[in-house]
Design a protein around this motif. Structure first.
Motif, short mmCIF file in Angstrom:
data_model
loop_
_atom_site.label_atom_id
_atom_site.label_comp_id
_atom_site.label_asym_id
_atom_site.label_seq_id
_atom_site.Cartn_x
_atom_site.Cartn_y
_atom_site.Cartn_z
N SER A 215 49.87 22.80 45.92
CA SER A 215 48.91 22.75 44.81
C SER A 215 47.91 21.61 44.95
O SER A 215 46.86 21.63 44.32
N GLN A 216 48.23 20.63 45.80
CA GLN A 216 47.40 19.44 45.91
C GLN A 216 46.50 19.45 47.14
O GLN A 216 45.73 18.51 47.34
N ILE A 217 46.58 20.49 47.96
CA ILE A 217 45.73 20.59 49.14
C ILE A 217 44.87 21.84 49.01
O ILE A 217 45.38 22.94 48.82
N HIS A 218 43.58 21.66 49.09
CA HIS A 218 42.65 22.77 48.93
C HIS A 218 42.93 23.86 49.96
O HIS A 218 43.02 23.61 51.16
N GLY A 219 43.08 25.07 49.47
CA GLY A 219 43.29 26.21 50.36
C GLY A 219 44.72 26.44 50.79
O GLY A 219 45.01 27.43 51.46
N VAL B 229 52.10 29.41 39.25
CA VAL B 229 51.48 30.03 40.43
C VAL B 229 50.03 29.61 40.63
O VAL B 229 49.45 29.90 41.68
N MET B 230 49.44 28.95 39.63
CA MET B 230 48.06 28.50 39.72
C MET B 230 47.96 27.04 39.29
O MET B 230 48.75 26.57 38.49
N THR B 231 46.98 26.34 39.83
CA THR B 231 46.76 24.95 39.47
C THR B 231 45.70 24.85 38.37
O THR B 231 44.85 25.73 38.22
N VAL C 100 40.51 26.42 38.65
CA VAL C 100 41.82 27.03 38.82
C VAL C 100 41.94 27.60 40.24
O VAL C 100 41.01 28.22 40.74
N ARG C 101 43.08 27.38 40.87
CA ARG C 101 43.32 27.90 42.22
C ARG C 101 44.74 28.43 42.31
O ARG C 101 45.68 27.83 41.80
N THR C 102 44.90 29.58 42.94
CA THR C 102 46.23 30.17 43.11
C THR C 102 46.87 29.63 44.37
O THR C 102 46.36 29.82 45.47
N HIS C 103 48.01 28.94 44.21
CA HIS C 103 48.70 28.41 45.38
C HIS C 103 50.00 29.18 45.68
O HIS C 103 50.68 28.89 46.67
N ARG C 104 50.31 30.18 44.84
CA ARG C 104 51.46 31.06 45.11
C ARG C 104 50.99 32.52 44.98
O ARG C 104 51.41 33.26 44.09
#
Length: 489
Positions: A292-296, A333-335, A390-394
């Protein structure tokens, strides 16, 4: 005098062999030791391409994802599907018991897999008895030309017995690497490579050409990793100070270690290149937090997809906690979802105390509360994902949730719990897509490869986990550790 172990024997007598020197079709009973990245899958494809007998070759491996990956490689190599039958070991055992229900003497209920923890062991046990007693030896010999088993280091003792009994009827070659045997846990005692595997299937060859790295233009790096393997087999340490330039060491000195790991995980790559970030196997939450802390970056999920199943088991359109459940799931699942603020805003809007109009995501949340439906829950998740920042990391879990909600909306008889299980099984079959940056553990990333790999901290890894981790990257490896000399157990 105790004989040399299998790795020492094969390294001594087969050190000159390459992929092209080994013909699996010439091995009637034997083991091919296959270090990481040395062309094992290509070797299988070569054999199946040359196979010209009428009966197909039976090819077995361990997981549905492994089957999907191997089938994709065989399709890419142009292997005609009629030349082989590909399955998991468990899937093949289920087929045997289905075809011979009386000879197996088993309870048919075990084939429902309603209780996986009890039913899979029962299936293996029944199939083992069926094969051991020779009830279907003639059927096997009439059906298949020979048997090839991939990733043999992951065989439990019971699965090894199944293959051993099948080998009474079929010419059998097994392929694997004892240095990648990392799945022996939770009662899944692995077959010992020397006492079980090589005793029943003598070493026929060892692959020694690092094709993964040769294909990436980094043969020297691959040769170094084979040297590392030999050192680890001998119980020696790995000195990063003597490593080739492909390996970078990030010193963890107790100050800003987390930031150093984040910078390592964010390593710059060329367009189209991918990175595997290998985190603590014992901390799934830590893996997710890191992603969640690294872009992409995204996480690779465990095959049980427990969070997806839990989401399905607990979603209830009649519950006053429905919105809380959906929003809480979104935060996993999202930041930057601002879940708590969203819930507060909805409460204020519904009470008529807010002058500021509802945002699109707040409007979707209001619709879910006022007119609950599976479609409204899905629309809310989608709208949350569109919010700025907001970014989905899962993504695997989120995609599974959206599909299960659609399934329930389309079929009134489909329960969310059952839909979640269907999505989990679907995920097992299609395998794990690799993102630009994927965060996981050795257990989750074994079998995957990328251009670069980052090991966040090898201090808790034993020699097998360390070897698996170090061989994931074809071009570059970054290791974050307290010491430049790695001494795994």
């Amino acid at each position: 005098m105790r004989p040399w172990n299998s790795e020492q024997r094969s390294a001594t007598f087969f050190s000159g062999l390459t992929v092209l020197d080994v013909d699996l079709l010439a091995i009637d009973r034997g083991t091919v030791t296959a270090p990481a990245g040395c062309g094992k899958t290509h070797l299988i494809a070569q054999a199946l391409t040359r196979h010209s007998e009428t009966k197909p070759v039976l090819v077995l491996t361990h997981t549905n994802a492994g089957v999907a990956a191997l089938r994709a490689r065989l399709d890419k190599a142009g292997v005609a599907p009629g030349r082989y039958r590909l399955s998991t070991i468990d899937g093949w055992c289920m087929r045997l018991l289905t075809l011979f229900p009386k000879r197996g003497g088993h309870d048919p209920a075990i084939l429902s897999i309603g209780n996986p923890k009890a039913h899979y062991p029962a299936i293996r046990q029944a199939a083992g008895v069926l094969l051991r007693d020779g009830h279907i030896n003639d059927v096997l010999a009439a059906t298949y030309d020979r048997l090839i088993v991939d990733e043999y280091q992951d065989c439990s003792q019971v699965q090894h017995a199944i293959i051993y009994y099948a080998a009474q009827s079929l010419r059998t070659c097994v392929l694997g690497d004892p240095m990648q045997a990392i799945f022996g846990f939770q009662g899944n005692t692995l077959a010992d490579w020397d006492q079980h595997v090589c005793a029943h299937f003598p070493v026929a060859a060892e692959l020694t050409k690092p094709w993964r790295w040769i294909n990436a233009g980094e043969e020297g790096f691959g040769r170094y990793l084979l040297d590392v393997r030999r050192a680890l087999v001998a119980g020696q340490s790995v000195d990063l100070a003597a490593a080739p330039p492909n390996i970078s060491w990030v010193h963890l000195d107790g100050t800003e270690d987390h930031q150093r790991r984040l910078r390592a995980g964010a390593v710059a790559t060329a367009d189209g290149e991918k990175v595997l970030i290998i985190a603590d196997s014992k901390s799934p939450n830590g893996q997710r937090q890191f992603a969640s802390q690294i872009h992409g970056a995204v996480t690779v999920e465990n095959v049980d997809m427990r969070d997806l199943v839990t989401f399905g088991e607990n979603i209830d359109l009649s519950s006053p906690e429905l919105l809380d459940h959906v929003v809480t799931f979104a935060t996993t699942v999202m930041t930057n979802t601002g879940g708590a603020n969203l819930l507060n805003r909805v409460a204020t809007l519904r009470a008529g105390r807010e002058r500021r109009p509802a945002s699109p995501v707040e409007a979707e949340a209001m619709r879910l509360v006022e007119k609950p439906s599976y479609a409204a829950a899905a629309d809310l998740l989608v709208e949350i994902g569109k919010e700025h920042g907001v970014r989905t990391h899962r993504p695997a879990i989120l995609r599974g949730a959206l599909r299960l909600l659609k399934s329930c909306g389309d079929d009134a008889d489909m329960s969310p719990a059952n839909a979640a299980v269907q999505e989990r099984e679907r995920s097992r079959l299609i395998g794990r897509p690799l993102a630009k940056r994927t965060v996981g553990s050795t257990l989750l990333l074994k079998g995957l490869e990328a251009d670069a790999a980052v090991i966040l901290d090898p201090s808790d890894m034993d020699r097998r986990h360390l070897y698996v981790a170090m061989t994931r990257g074809a071009k570059r490896l970054i290791i974050c550790s307290r010491n430049a000399r790695l001494t795994p157990a």
